[in-house]
Design a protein around this motif. Structure first.
Motif, mmCIF file in Angstrom:
data_model
loop_
_atom_site.group_PDB
_atom_site.id
_atom_site.type_symbol
_atom_site.label_atom_id
_atom_site.label_comp_id
_atom_site.label_asym_id
_atom_site.label_seq_id
_atom_site.Cartn_x
_atom_site.Cartn_y
_atom_site.Cartn_z
ATOM 1 N N PHE A 66 12.012 55.163 42.280
ATOM 2 C CA PHE A 66 12.392 55.922 41.081
ATOM 3 C C PHE A 66 13.700 55.374 40.500
ATOM 4 N N PHE A 67 14.689 55.105 41.352
ATOM 5 C CA PHE A 67 15.966 54.548 40.888
ATOM 6 C C PHE A 67 15.761 53.180 40.230
ATOM 7 N N ASP A 68 14.922 52.350 40.833
ATOM 8 C CA ASP A 68 14.652 51.031 40.245
ATOM 9 C C ASP A 68 14.039 51.175 38.855
ATOM 10 N N GLU A 69 13.085 52.082 38.741
ATOM 11 C CA GLU A 69 12.441 52.311 37.446
ATOM 12 C C GLU A 69 13.460 52.820 36.424
ATOM 13 N N ALA A 70 14.313 53.759 36.843
ATOM 14 C CA ALA A 70 15.330 54.307 35.938
ATOM 15 C C ALA A 70 16.278 53.206 35.463
ATOM 16 N N ARG A 71 16.714 52.357 36.381
ATOM 17 C CA ARG A 71 17.612 51.241 36.012
ATOM 18 C C ARG A 71 16.939 50.317 34.997
ATOM 19 N N GLN A 72 15.693 49.962 35.260
ATOM 20 C CA GLN A 72 14.962 49.077 34.352
ATOM 21 C C GLN A 72 14.873 49.689 32.945
ATOM 22 N N LEU A 73 14.533 50.953 32.887
ATOM 23 C CA LEU A 73 14.376 51.620 31.592
ATOM 24 C C LEU A 73 15.692 51.678 30.825
ATOM 25 N N LEU A 124 16.499 48.220 29.510
ATOM 26 C CA LEU A 124 15.650 47.901 28.364
ATOM 27 C C LEU A 124 16.130 48.620 27.106
ATOM 28 N N LEU A 125 16.456 49.898 27.242
ATOM 29 C CA LEU A 125 16.945 50.657 26.083
ATOM 30 C C LEU A 125 18.277 50.117 25.596
ATOM 31 N N ASP A 126 19.182 49.835 26.516
ATOM 32 C CA ASP A 126 20.503 49.328 26.130
ATOM 33 C C ASP A 126 20.397 47.963 25.456
ATOM 34 N N ASN A 127 19.546 47.087 25.985
ATOM 35 C CA ASN A 127 19.371 45.762 25.377
ATOM 36 C C ASN A 127 18.751 45.867 23.997
ATOM 37 N N ARG A 128 17.860 46.817 23.839
ATOM 38 C CA ARG A 128 17.212 47.018 22.545
ATOM 39 C C ARG A 128 18.190 47.547 21.507
ATOM 40 N N ALA A 129 19.182 48.316 21.957
ATOM 41 C CA ALA A 129 20.146 48.915 21.040
ATOM 42 C C ALA A 129 21.214 47.933 20.588
ATOM 43 N N LYS A 130 21.372 46.829 21.323
ATOM 44 C CA LYS A 130 22.400 45.847 20.954
ATOM 45 C C LYS A 130 22.012 45.152 19.662
ATOM 46 N N PRO A 131 22.959 45.014 18.736
ATOM 47 C CA PRO A 131 22.630 44.302 17.493
ATOM 48 C C PRO A 131 22.398 42.816 17.771
ATOM 49 N N THR A 132 21.472 42.247 17.050
ATOM 50 C CA THR A 132 21.175 40.830 17.195
ATOM 51 C C THR A 132 22.233 40.037 16.425
ATOM 52 N N PRO A 133 22.909 39.104 17.084
ATOM 53 C CA PRO A 133 23.931 38.331 16.365
ATOM 54 C C PRO A 133 23.303 37.498 15.252
ATOM 55 N N ARG A 159 21.116 62.496 31.742
ATOM 56 C CA ARG A 159 20.955 62.867 33.156
ATOM 57 C C ARG A 159 20.591 61.661 34.015
ATOM 58 N N LEU A 160 19.743 60.775 33.490
ATOM 59 C CA LEU A 160 19.394 59.566 34.257
ATOM 60 C C LEU A 160 20.592 58.647 34.432
ATOM 61 N N ARG A 161 21.357 58.459 33.360
ATOM 62 C CA ARG A 161 22.553 57.610 33.457
ATOM 63 C C ARG A 161 23.520 58.171 34.502
ATOM 64 N N ASN A 162 23.717 59.478 34.478
ATOM 65 C CA ASN A 162 24.622 60.110 35.442
ATOM 66 C C ASN A 162 24.077 59.996 36.855
ATOM 67 N N LEU A 163 22.767 60.151 37.015
ATOM 68 C CA LEU A 163 22.150 60.025 38.332
ATOM 69 C C LEU A 163 22.377 58.622 38.903
ATOM 70 N N PRO A 194 12.042 59.432 25.434
ATOM 71 C CA PRO A 194 12.950 58.419 24.888
ATOM 72 C C PRO A 194 12.502 56.986 25.181
ATOM 73 N N PHE A 195 11.529 56.836 26.070
ATOM 74 C CA PHE A 195 11.061 55.504 26.449
ATOM 75 C C PHE A 195 9.774 55.116 25.725
ATOM 76 N N ALA A 196 9.311 55.967 24.818
ATOM 77 C CA ALA A 196 8.017 55.753 24.160
ATOM 78 C C ALA A 196 7.950 54.425 23.415
ATOM 79 N N SER A 197 9.054 53.981 22.868
ATOM 80 C CA SER A 197 9.034 52.751 22.073
ATOM 81 C C SER A 197 9.049 51.487 22.937
ATOM 82 N N LEU A 198 9.252 51.639 24.233
ATOM 83 C CA LEU A 198 9.287 50.477 25.125
ATOM 84 C C LEU A 198 7.878 50.124 25.575
#
Length: 197
Positions: free
Chosen positions: A174-181, A184-193, A116-120, A92-96
Motif C-alpha cells: 500500500f505504501f509503495d502504491e501511495a508513493r507511486q501515485l 505521478l501527480l507531483d510530476n504531472r503538476a510540474k510545468p513543462t520548461p 492524508r496520504l502525504r502525511n501518512l 484524485p488519481f482518475a486522470s492517471l
C-alpha cells in the motif's frame, strides 16, 4: 427561437437559464425526443470508464465537459450506467493511467485523500506520531485521526508503533502504491520548461 435550455451553456443551472428565458419572454420548445447535447461531446464508453472504473464524481465529470452535473446524471441514466452511492469526493488519481488496488480505490473516494496520504507517507522513521506531526506542522491529534481514518478504510493497521515508527509488512505494498501515485501527480503538476530557440 425554438431552443431548449440544453442548448444554452452558460455555466449556470437549468433553473437559472429557464428563469432568464422566461423573463426575456423567449419561448422554449420541449426537449422530449431531442438527443441531449452531452451525448455529442462524450461517448458511453468514456463516461463509463471515467465514472465507473476511475471513480470520478458526477460534478468532476460535469466540470471537465462543461455541463451541469444534472446533465451527466441524466446521461448516466439514459445509457443505463449503474449509479454508485455518491460521495462528494472525486478520485484524485482518475486522470492517471494507473490501476488502483481495491484498498486505494476505496481510500481515493474519501475526504482529503491526498493530504492524508502525504502525511501518512511522512510518518515512518519518526520516533512518535507527535514528532511526525511536529515536522508536518500539524497537531498530533490531526495526524492520529488521519491515520485512524486511513486504517479504518483499509481495514488494517499500516503503521507499527515501534521506535522509530515503521510500516507493517502487510502495509508495504500500500505504501509503495501511495508513493507511486503521489510522484505521478507531483510530476504531472510540474510545468513543462519552455525552450527558446
Amino acid at each position: 427561437m425554438g431552443i431548449s435550455e440544453d442548448h444554452i451553456q452558460l455555466g449556470c443551472s437549468d433553473t437559472t437559464v429557464r428563469r432568464a428565458l422566461a423573463e426575456a419572454k423567449i419561448s422554449t420548445r420541449s426537449t422530449r425526443g431531442i438527443p441531449p447535447i452531452l451525448s455529442t461531446k462524450i461517448s458511453r464508453e468514456w463516461l463509463e470508464t471515467e465514472y465507473s472504473l476511475k471513480g470520478r464524481s458526477v460534478p468532476d465529470i460535469a466540470q471537465e465537459v462543461g455541463v451541469h452535473k444534472d446533465s451527466v446524471s441524466d446521461q448516466l441514466q439514459r445509457w443505463g450506467i449503474p449509479r454508485r452511492p455518491e460521495g462528494p469526493y472525486s478520485n484524485p488519481f482518475a486522470s492517471l493511467n494507473f490501476t488502483l488496488s481495491p484498498a486505494m480505490h476505496r481510500l481515493s473516494r474519501t475526504r482529503n485523500c491526498l493530504t492524508r496520504l502525504r502525511n501518512l507517507l511522512h510518518i515512518p522513521g519518526h520516533p512518535s506520531i507527535t514528532a511526525a506531526a511536529k515536522s508536518l506542522d500539524i497537531p498530533p491529534t490531526t495526524l492520529r485521526r488521519q491515520l485512524r481514518g486511513i486504517e479504518a478504510v483499509l481495514g488494517a493497521t499500516v503503521i507499527a508503533h515501534t521506535n522509530p515508527l515503521s510500516i507493517v509488512p502487510s502495509g508495504a505494498a500500500f505504501f509503495d502504491e501511495a508513493r507511486q501515485l503521489i510522484v505521478l501527480l507531483d510530476n504531472r503538476a510540474k510545468p513543462t520548461p519552455v525552450r527558446l530557440g
